[in-house]
Design a protein around this motif. Structure first.
Motif, PDB file in Angstrom:
ATOM      1  N   GLY A 168      32.203  13.321 -53.439  1.00 24.57           N
ATOM      2  CA  GLY A 168      31.546  13.789 -54.651  1.00 24.57           C
ATOM      3  C   GLY A 168      32.160  13.270 -55.936  1.00 24.57           C
ATOM      4  O   GLY A 168      31.608  13.470 -57.018  1.00 24.57           O
ATOM      5  N   GLU A 169      33.316  12.587 -55.853  1.00 25.45           N
ATOM      6  CA  GLU A 169      33.997  12.082 -57.038  1.00 25.45           C
ATOM      7  C   GLU A 169      33.877  10.563 -57.185  1.00 25.45           C
ATOM      8  O   GLU A 169      34.432   9.984 -58.113  1.00 25.45           O
ATOM      9  CB  GLU A 169      35.488  12.454 -56.992  1.00 25.45           C
ATOM     10  CG  GLU A 169      35.768  13.926 -56.766  1.00 25.45           C
ATOM     11  CD  GLU A 169      35.426  14.786 -57.971  1.00 25.45           C
ATOM     12  OE1 GLU A 169      34.947  14.232 -58.973  1.00 25.45           O
ATOM     13  OE2 GLU A 169      35.645  16.006 -57.903  1.00 25.45           O
ATOM     14  N   LEU A 170      33.163   9.904 -56.284  1.00 23.82           N
ATOM     15  CA  LEU A 170      33.059   8.442 -56.354  1.00 23.82           C
ATOM     16  C   LEU A 170      32.364   7.982 -57.636  1.00 23.82           C
ATOM     17  O   LEU A 170      32.757   6.977 -58.248  1.00 23.82           O
ATOM     18  CB  LEU A 170      32.320   7.902 -55.123  1.00 23.82           C
ATOM     19  CG  LEU A 170      33.087   8.024 -53.796  1.00 23.82           C
ATOM     20  CD1 LEU A 170      32.187   7.635 -52.624  1.00 23.82           C
ATOM     21  CD2 LEU A 170      34.345   7.164 -53.815  1.00 23.82           C
ATOM     22  N   GLY A 171      31.344   8.705 -58.051  1.00 27.22           N
ATOM     23  CA  GLY A 171      30.661   8.359 -59.304  1.00 27.22           C
ATOM     24  C   GLY A 171      31.570   8.498 -60.502  1.00 27.22           C
ATOM     25  O   GLY A 171      31.541   7.686 -61.431  1.00 27.22           O
ATOM     26  N   LEU A 172      32.395   9.536 -60.496  1.00 26.56           N
ATOM     27  CA  LEU A 172      33.349   9.745 -61.590  1.00 26.56           C
ATOM     28  C   LEU A 172      34.370   8.613 -61.627  1.00 26.56           C
ATOM     29  O   LEU A 172      34.757   8.150 -62.712  1.00 26.56           O
ATOM     30  CB  LEU A 172      34.059  11.089 -61.409  1.00 26.56           C
ATOM     31  CG  LEU A 172      35.105  11.450 -62.463  1.00 26.56           C
ATOM     32  CD1 LEU A 172      34.443  11.625 -63.824  1.00 26.56           C
ATOM     33  CD2 LEU A 172      35.845  12.736 -62.068  1.00 26.56           C
ATOM     34  N   ALA A 173      34.802   8.161 -60.451  1.00 28.10           N
ATOM     35  CA  ALA A 173      35.764   7.052 -60.391  1.00 28.10           C
ATOM     36  C   ALA A 173      35.157   5.783 -60.992  1.00 28.10           C
ATOM     37  O   ALA A 173      35.845   5.013 -61.666  1.00 28.10           O
ATOM     38  CB  ALA A 173      36.186   6.808 -58.948  1.00 28.10           C
ATOM     39  N   ILE A 174      33.866   5.560 -60.756  1.00 25.26           N
ATOM     40  CA  ILE A 174      33.159   4.424 -61.368  1.00 25.26           C
ATOM     41  C   ILE A 174      33.123   4.602 -62.884  1.00 25.26           C
ATOM     42  O   ILE A 174      33.427   3.675 -63.655  1.00 25.26           O
ATOM     43  CB  ILE A 174      31.727   4.312 -60.812  1.00 25.26           C
ATOM     44  CG1 ILE A 174      31.729   3.772 -59.378  1.00 25.26           C
ATOM     45  CG2 ILE A 174      30.864   3.441 -61.712  1.00 25.26           C
ATOM     46  CD1 ILE A 174      31.919   2.286 -59.254  1.00 25.26           C
ATOM     47  N   ASP A 175      32.753   5.814 -63.340  1.00 24.23           N
ATOM     48  CA  ASP A 175      32.655   6.096 -64.781  1.00 24.23           C
ATOM     49  C   ASP A 175      33.971   5.855 -65.505  1.00 24.23           C
ATOM     50  O   ASP A 175      33.996   5.321 -66.618  1.00 24.23           O
ATOM     51  CB  ASP A 175      32.217   7.545 -65.007  1.00 24.23           C
ATOM     52  CG  ASP A 175      30.772   7.797 -64.605  1.00 24.23           C
ATOM     53  OD1 ASP A 175      30.017   6.809 -64.481  1.00 24.23           O
ATOM     54  OD2 ASP A 175      30.410   8.971 -64.405  1.00 24.23           O
ATOM     55  N   LYS A 176      35.071   6.246 -64.873  1.00 20.50           N
ATOM     56  CA  LYS A 176      36.390   6.155 -65.506  1.00 20.50           C
ATOM     57  C   LYS A 176      37.014   4.776 -65.346  1.00 20.50           C
ATOM     58  O   LYS A 176      38.103   4.528 -65.868  1.00 20.50           O
ATOM     59  CB  LYS A 176      37.322   7.221 -64.915  1.00 20.50           C
ATOM     60  CG  LYS A 176      36.875   8.652 -65.229  1.00 20.50           C
ATOM     61  CD  LYS A 176      37.708   9.682 -64.483  1.00 20.50           C
ATOM     62  CE  LYS A 176      39.134   9.697 -64.965  1.00 20.50           C
ATOM     63  NZ  LYS A 176      39.932  10.774 -64.316  1.00 20.50           N
ATOM     64  N   GLY A 177      36.332   3.880 -64.642  1.00 23.33           N
ATOM     65  CA  GLY A 177      36.855   2.533 -64.469  1.00 23.33           C
ATOM     66  C   GLY A 177      38.020   2.448 -63.508  1.00 23.33           C
ATOM     67  O   GLY A 177      38.773   1.467 -63.523  1.00 23.33           O
ATOM     68  N   GLU A 178      38.174   3.470 -62.662  1.00 25.87           N
ATOM     69  CA  GLU A 178      39.278   3.459 -61.706  1.00 25.87           C
ATOM     70  C   GLU A 178      38.988   2.574 -60.500  1.00 25.87           C
ATOM     71  O   GLU A 178      39.906   2.174 -59.788  1.00 25.87           O
ATOM     72  CB  GLU A 178      39.588   4.889 -61.259  1.00 25.87           C
ATOM     73  CG  GLU A 178      40.096   5.768 -62.382  1.00 25.87           C
ATOM     74  CD  GLU A 178      40.328   7.200 -61.950  1.00 25.87           C
ATOM     75  OE1 GLU A 178      40.069   7.506 -60.767  1.00 25.87           O
ATOM     76  OE2 GLU A 178      40.765   8.011 -62.782  1.00 25.87           O
TER      77      GLU A 178
END
Length: 395
Positions: A168-178
């Motif tokens: 569920g956090e993969l999209g957030l990782a994309i958003d944050k550039g991680e």
């Protein structure tokens, strides 16, 4: 003493892994124990049980709820008899001697590799020396990505930086550039596309040879099948009928799975996932899928270089009398009014419904997580939530 400790440890794992006393005893009866974890793609299991397809075959079914971490061992040691699950997840253990058999194909197309839309990544080759987020090392998305890289000459162990996040956090990782890209399973892939965060680089449902493969197949305990071929045949037929029912009525299947509390989700989210998967049962194509997966996993160095993959596939796949493509063609299931999803239905509208609640609640995040991951493993619905600040990251 060390051997005794190992035996005791395995026994404890199996008891924890399934709500059932572990037993390798084979019972020659009409009773069948069907294992499940609580995944979206397990809809045919729920349908076969709830719609009475096992009983139509003269069987007395018992559903056995399991944890992901002990699922393979639980099947091999007899905590349950049969289920359907991922080919790529079981091939390595079978290579190492796990006594389980694939019996027929259930569905295709649940895995993807996706790059962030803000990156310059458009091809598999562009992913070389990039950071890729996965829900866990050794999980199906990770294995699928490794297969793709192996075929394209990329050494996934040297040329890729892997980072682990809850699904569920993969999209957030994309958003944050991680990370530059992610590998995931449904419904995460469809949601990230709908939100405009990623583009598909490798898609199991449209890219050859993956689009013609079964990612999930009926699989059973080897000793149980050998001792109970008639029961195994009838149980397999019930699961295949369940698959055909799900393909015909995806919306009804999605709602039923949520209302019967087989998984923590919403009807909308579950419908997104089920509508994209292809639940078209097969025997011949399922056997071919085991051969193809074995060859590419060996190329990707996920199987031993000494392994004869054709011999492995022949050992792994078993034909049952009465379970044929000809029989599958005769299968008829009800078609429920309003239970279908039209091809032109806009996934963005469905995603919008799901995204209405923007709170960072534990329950909401669990709906997006899948129990095929290491960070954290939420196969246990009572497992504690992990905040965004505690997301796991690994090379």
């Amino acid at each position: 003493m060390s051997k005794l400790i190992t035996v005791v440890f395995l026994s404890v794992l199996l008891v924890v892994g399934c709500n059932q006393n572990s037993s390798s005893t084979v019972r020659n009866s009409n009773k069948v124990r069907v294992g499940y974890i609580g995944l979206t793609c397990e809809a045919p299991i729920y349908a076969a049980y709830e719609k009475g397809f096992f009983k139509e075959e003269g069987l007395e079914p018992e559903l056995v709820k399991c944890n992901w971490s002990t699922y393979k061992d639980a099947l091999a040691f007899g905590s349950y008899d049969i289920t359907h699950h991922l080919v790529m997840y079981f091939l390595k253990p079978i290579e190492q001697g796990l006594d389980v058999r694939f019996l027929a194909g259930i569905h295709r197309g649940c895995l993807r590799v996706q790059a962030g839309v803000k990156t310059n990544i458009h091809t598999i080759q562009d992913l070389k020396r990039k950071r890729i987020g996965v829900p866990g090392m050794g999980t199906p998305p990770f294995v699928f990505a490794n297969r793709v890289f192996g075929v394209h000459g990329i050494d996934a162990g040297k040329d890729i930086t892997w980072k682990v996040y809850p699904a569920g956090e993969l999209g957030l990782a994309i958003d944050k550039g991680e990370v530059d890209a992610v590998a995931n399973a449904e419904p995460i892939g469809s949601l990230l596309i709908a939100e405009g965060k990623v583009r598909n680089i490798a898609d199991q449902i449209v890219d050859a040879p993956y689009k013609d493969e079964y990612c999930c197949e009926v699989i059973a305990n080897g000793k149980w099948v050998d001792a109970n071929p008639d029961t195994a045949t009838r149980a397999t037929r019930a699961l295949l009928k369940g698959a055909k029912w799900v393909e015909t009525n995806p919306r009804a299947a999605a709602i039923m799975a949520v209302e019967k509390k087989y998984l923590a989700s919403t009807p909308e989210l579950n419908t997104v996932a089920l509508a994209r998967l292809r639940y078209v049962p097969s025997v011949q194509l399922a056997e071919e899928s085991v051969h193809t997966a074995g060859r590419e996993m060996k190329t990707a160095k996920m199987l031993s270089p000494e392994t004869d993959t054709d011999a492995l596939a022949k050992r792994a796949f078993m034909h049952l009398p009465g379970v044929t493509d000809e029989w599958i063609k005769t299968l008829e299931v009800e078609k429920i009014a309003g239970a279908q999803v039209s091809p032109d239905e806009d996934i963005r509208l469905i995603a919008a419904l799901i995204q209405k609640d923007t709170s960072d609640s534990c329950c909401r995040r669990k709906m997006f997580d899948q129990p095929d991951q290491d960070a954290p493993n939420l196969a246990n619905p009572d497992a504690p939530c992990v905040g965004k600040s505690l997301m796991a990251g690994g090379e």
